[in-house]
Design a protein around this motif. Structure first.
Motif, PDB file in Angstrom:
ATOM      1  N   SER A  75       0.835  -1.205   0.000  1.00  0.00           N
ATOM      2  CA  SER A  75       0.000   0.000   0.000  1.00  0.00           C
ATOM      3  C   SER A  75       0.866   1.250   0.000  1.00  0.00           C
ATOM      4  CB  SER A  75      -0.932   0.018   1.220  1.00  0.00           C
ATOM      5  OG  SER A  75      -0.205   0.300   2.407  1.00  0.00           O
ATOM      6  N   ILE A  76       0.262   2.351  -0.376  1.00  0.00           N
ATOM      7  CA  ILE A  76       0.949   3.640  -0.314  1.00  0.00           C
ATOM      8  C   ILE A  76       1.335   3.917   1.135  1.00  0.00           C
ATOM      9  CG2 ILE A  76       0.718   6.120  -0.729  1.00  0.00           C
ATOM     10  CD1 ILE A  76       0.839   4.369  -3.314  1.00  0.00           C
ATOM     11  N   ALA A  77       0.466   3.543   2.072  1.00  0.00           N
ATOM     12  CA  ALA A  77       0.762   3.728   3.499  1.00  0.00           C
ATOM     13  C   ALA A  77       2.002   2.944   3.912  1.00  0.00           C
ATOM     14  CB  ALA A  77      -0.433   3.305   4.346  1.00  0.00           C
ATOM     15  N   GLU A 120      -7.513   4.802   6.109  1.00  0.00           N
ATOM     16  CA  GLU A 120      -8.469   4.167   5.198  1.00  0.00           C
ATOM     17  C   GLU A 120      -8.086   4.429   3.741  1.00  0.00           C
ATOM     18  OE1 GLU A 120     -13.211   4.389   4.105  1.00  0.00           O
ATOM     19  OE2 GLU A 120     -12.576   4.918   6.131  1.00  0.00           O
ATOM     20  N   ILE A 121      -7.680   5.638   3.443  1.00  0.00           N
ATOM     21  CA  ILE A 121      -7.320   5.966   2.060  1.00  0.00           C
ATOM     22  C   ILE A 121      -5.967   5.364   1.694  1.00  0.00           C
ATOM     23  CG2 ILE A 121      -6.710   7.843   0.488  1.00  0.00           C
ATOM     24  CD1 ILE A 121      -8.853   9.526   2.010  1.00  0.00           C
ATOM     25  N   LEU A 122      -4.941   5.654   2.484  1.00  0.00           N
ATOM     26  CA  LEU A 122      -3.589   5.235   2.100  1.00  0.00           C
ATOM     27  C   LEU A 122      -3.356   3.737   2.238  1.00  0.00           C
ATOM     28  CD1 LEU A 122      -1.474   8.217   3.482  1.00  0.00           C
ATOM     29  CD2 LEU A 122      -2.294   7.822   1.147  1.00  0.00           C
ATOM     30  N   ASP A 123      -4.013   3.089   3.192  1.00  0.00           N
ATOM     31  CA  ASP A 123      -3.901   1.624   3.299  1.00  0.00           C
ATOM     32  C   ASP A 123      -4.733   0.936   2.221  1.00  0.00           C
ATOM     33  OD1 ASP A 123      -2.094   1.111   5.409  1.00  0.00           O
ATOM     34  OD2 ASP A 123      -3.653   1.446   6.925  1.00  0.00           O
ATOM     35  N   GLY A 124      -5.734   1.644   1.699  1.00  0.00           N
ATOM     36  CA  GLY A 124      -6.639   1.057   0.712  1.00  0.00           C
ATOM     37  C   GLY A 124      -6.211   1.231  -0.731  1.00  0.00           C
TER      38      GLY A 124
END
Length: 152
Positions: A75-77, A120-124
């Motif tokens: 992920s980006i995260a 939620e956004i970066l892990d998704g």
């Protein structure tokens, strides 16, 4: 939220690697040139990513860097955490470790909610999602909202 140059460069380097999975390892210089990243800074970032288990490196004439696992599973995260630490902190402290009193007491749930949404956004969103321009619908909807592109 502020995205550091280090995090931006790390994500861009990871995306460059994700975009060429079958071409073999990429040299740091090629990644730096393709993404306009200072070469020495990128070397440091790639070392952090290697220590963090996101990239593998090989020395020698045929050496370079490649992702340690499939782009769809990073992920980006993951990338940001490896080079910058926690996604959201307040004065360098993670929100659950904070406490406030009086009228500032409700800041803590606000910071927790912010962290939850960032996660939620970066892990998704995976490297593969971005590299193939296939962002999740929820992210595209947020980016398409009327005020998303306007700086207040």
């Amino acid at each position: 939220m502020r995205i550091s140059a280090r995090a931006d460069y790390a994500v861009r380097a990871a995306l460059q690697l994700a975009a060429s999975p079958d071409a073999g390892p990429l040299k740091a210089e090629a990644i730096a040139d393709a993404q306009s990243i200072p070469h020495k800074f990128l070397e440091s970032i790639l070392n952090d990513m290697r220590r963090g288990g996101l990239v593998l490196s090989r020395r020698g004439g045929n050496g370079g860097y490649r992702l340690a696992r499939a782009a769809a599973s990073i992920s980006i995260a993951d990338v940001i955490r490896v080079v910058d630490g926690p996604l959201v902190s307040v004065r360098g402290v993670r929100p659950p470790e904070l406490s406030y009193t009086g009228p500032a007491e409700s800041l803590l749930p606000l910071w927790i909610a912010l962290r939850s949404n960032v996660r939620e956004i970066l892990d998704g969103v995976s490297l593969a999602d971005v590299a193939t321009a296939q962002l999740p619908a929820s992210v595209s909807e947020l980016a398409d909202s009327p005020g998303a592109w306007v700086n207040p």
